[in-house]
Design a protein around this motif. Structure first.
Motif, PDB file in Angstrom:
ATOM      1  N   GLY A 103       4.770   6.532  -1.587  1.00  0.00           N
ATOM      2  CA  GLY A 103       4.901   5.343  -2.423  1.00  0.00           C
ATOM      3  C   GLY A 103       4.239   5.561  -3.773  1.00  0.00           C
ATOM      4  N   ALA A 104       3.361   6.507  -3.741  1.00  0.00           N
ATOM      5  CA  ALA A 104       2.381   6.772  -5.010  1.00  0.00           C
ATOM      6  C   ALA A 104       3.094   7.940  -5.850  1.00  0.00           C
ATOM      7  CB  ALA A 104       1.001   7.201  -4.641  1.00  0.00           C
ATOM      8  N   ARG A 117       0.783  -1.114   0.014  1.00  0.00           N
ATOM      9  CA  ARG A 117       0.078   0.107  -0.084  1.00  0.00           C
ATOM     10  C   ARG A 117       0.889   1.294   0.079  1.00  0.00           C
ATOM     11  NH1 ARG A 117      -5.351   0.455   0.538  1.00  0.00           N
ATOM     12  NH2 ARG A 117      -6.749  -1.109   0.969  1.00  0.00           N
ATOM     13  N   ARG A 165       1.029   6.035   2.050  1.00  0.00           N
ATOM     14  CA  ARG A 165       0.626   5.889   0.562  1.00  0.00           C
ATOM     15  C   ARG A 165       1.150   6.858  -0.370  1.00  0.00           C
ATOM     16  NH1 ARG A 165      -4.483   5.554   3.183  1.00  0.00           N
ATOM     17  NH2 ARG A 165      -5.150   7.111   1.699  1.00  0.00           N
ATOM     18  N   TRP A 188       8.184  -2.584  -2.102  1.00  0.00           N
ATOM     19  CA  TRP A 188       8.101  -4.028  -2.243  1.00  0.00           C
ATOM     20  C   TRP A 188       9.145  -4.813  -1.029  1.00  0.00           C
ATOM     21  CZ3 TRP A 188       5.589  -7.040  -5.956  1.00  0.00           C
ATOM     22  CH2 TRP A 188       4.729  -6.084  -6.945  1.00  0.00           C
ATOM     23  N   GLY A 196       3.395   1.247  -1.861  1.00  0.00           N
ATOM     24  CA  GLY A 196       4.147   1.421  -2.972  1.00  0.00           C
ATOM     25  C   GLY A 196       5.555   0.821  -3.027  1.00  0.00           C
TER      26      GLY A 196
END
Length: 364
Positions: free
Chosen positions: A240-241, A94, A237, A98, A96
């Motif tokens: 990452g976005a 969520r 969020r 890994w 962004g």
């Protein structure tokens, strides 16, 4: 425009919005449930090609995992660490990022917990000893993610590569520690000291279900609410976005990146602690359940939704517990449930591709 003309127009607009909402819900359902159904069907065809009756296999899975008291309790117990892994992945995805190093974080935490908690058993009360084990597991997981977090935050190095490498190193280091530094001198089998059953996490309702299930459920629900309903989750969020937008908003992207890795890895480490304190009691050499990469498709099938992840983790737990019984009864390889998971991952990717193509055609 008269009132008589306005009312039908408003009604038509409402119906259009309702139809659009229904279509969106059906699309999400198809992308989420469709790959699961396709994986089960293709798994059945593969069983048929191998000379086994797929109805017998799935029948044994359902009977053992859901309708056998011991099997159902085993299914619920296995959900505990899997739910913590799911919570770990939801935090990272969520935001962004890994975090694919969950297996190393899980196993290293499990080894340190298994090695240290038995040593303090006579010194601390049982509840304090269990709490200490949970804290050690979370701390070890978070520390093992520190290097990928720093490399991502300050150098922009791809975290997929670094977390996978650290996972490989973590699994190897865990096995070395079990065979050397943390070896139980009282056994011939290379393993850590064993935590007595009475000193493990309490059971639920006079059953064999570990209370690790409650820890896993609480973690997933809290993570879902934090990531979707709080300002802190919104900041994670945003990092990452759109990192540039986060910088313009006055957010410290490196600090939040490190925070995401720490929280995600701590939950993975907590999963290892729960598995040891609730079920296994020790770690044997060369043991690695590899939960993290297995749970990835389940989380994506749930669209990173915490409550959906609970449902998919339950289905996977039932499949693995029932699959072990089916393997013994009809001779199917015990790892066939992982084959179904692999097919599920392929179907998920195909469903995402087809859904994206459909949306592109709809925009034209």
């Amino acid at each position: 425009m008269t009132d008589e003309q306005t009312i039908p127009a408003a009604g038509a607009g409402g119906r259009a919005a309702a139809n659009a909402g229904l279509q969106a819900s059906l699309r999400v359902l198809a992308v989420s449930v469709g790959p699961l159904v396709a994986a089960l069907v293709l798994g059945g065809l593969l069983l048929l090609a191998m000379g086994f009756n797929p109805f017998s296999y799935y029948g044994y899975v359902i009977q053992r995992a859901l309708f056998s008291p011991s099997g159902f309790e085993a299914t619920l117990t296995r959900m505990g660490p899997l739910l913590l892994i799911a919570a770990s992945l939801i935090v990272a995805f969520r935001a962004g990022l890994w975090n694919l190093g969950g297996d190393g974080q899980y196993l290293l935490a499990a080894v340190f917990v298994a090695a240290t908690v038995p040593l303090t058993l006579g010194v601390l009360p049982v509840w304090a000893n269990l709490l200490l084990g949970l804290l050690i597991g979370a701390a070890v997981g978070a520390l093992w993610s520190l290097l990928p977090a720093l490399l991502k935050a300050w150098q922009g190095i791809n975290e997929i590569i670094t977390t996978l490498m650290m996972s490989f190193l973590g699994v190897s280091l865990a096995n070395v520690l079990v065979k050397l530094a943390f070896l139980d001198p009282g056994t011939t089998t290379p393993q850590t000291r064993t935590l007595p059953v009475e000193a493990r996490l309490p059971r639920l309702f006079d059953s064999s279900v570990s209370s690790g299930l409650l820890i896993g459920l609480a973690a997933v629900i809290v993570v879902h609410l934090v990531m979707t309903r709080t300002a802190f989750g919104m900041r994670l969020r945003l990092v990452g976005a759109n990192p540039r937008a986060a910088v313009h908003a006055g957010l410290s992207v490196p600090a939040l990146t490190i925070a995401v890795f720490a929280i995600s890895a701590a939950l993975a480490g907590l999963s290892g602690a729960v598995d040891i304190l609730g079920t296994h009691g020790n770690v044997r050499a060369d043991w690695n359940p590899a939960y993290s990469l297995t749970v990835v498709p389940l989380v994506f099938l749930a669209r990173l939704n915490g409550f959906g992840s609970i449902a998919y983790v339950f289905l996977f737990s039932a499949l693995t517990i029932g699959g072990e019984s089916a393997a013994r009864r009809i001779g199917v390889p015990s790892f066939f449930s992982l084959v179904i998971v692999a097919i599920l991952l392929i179907m998920l990717g195909l469903a995402e591709y087809l859904d994206k193509r459909h949306q592109e055609r709809a925009r034209r």
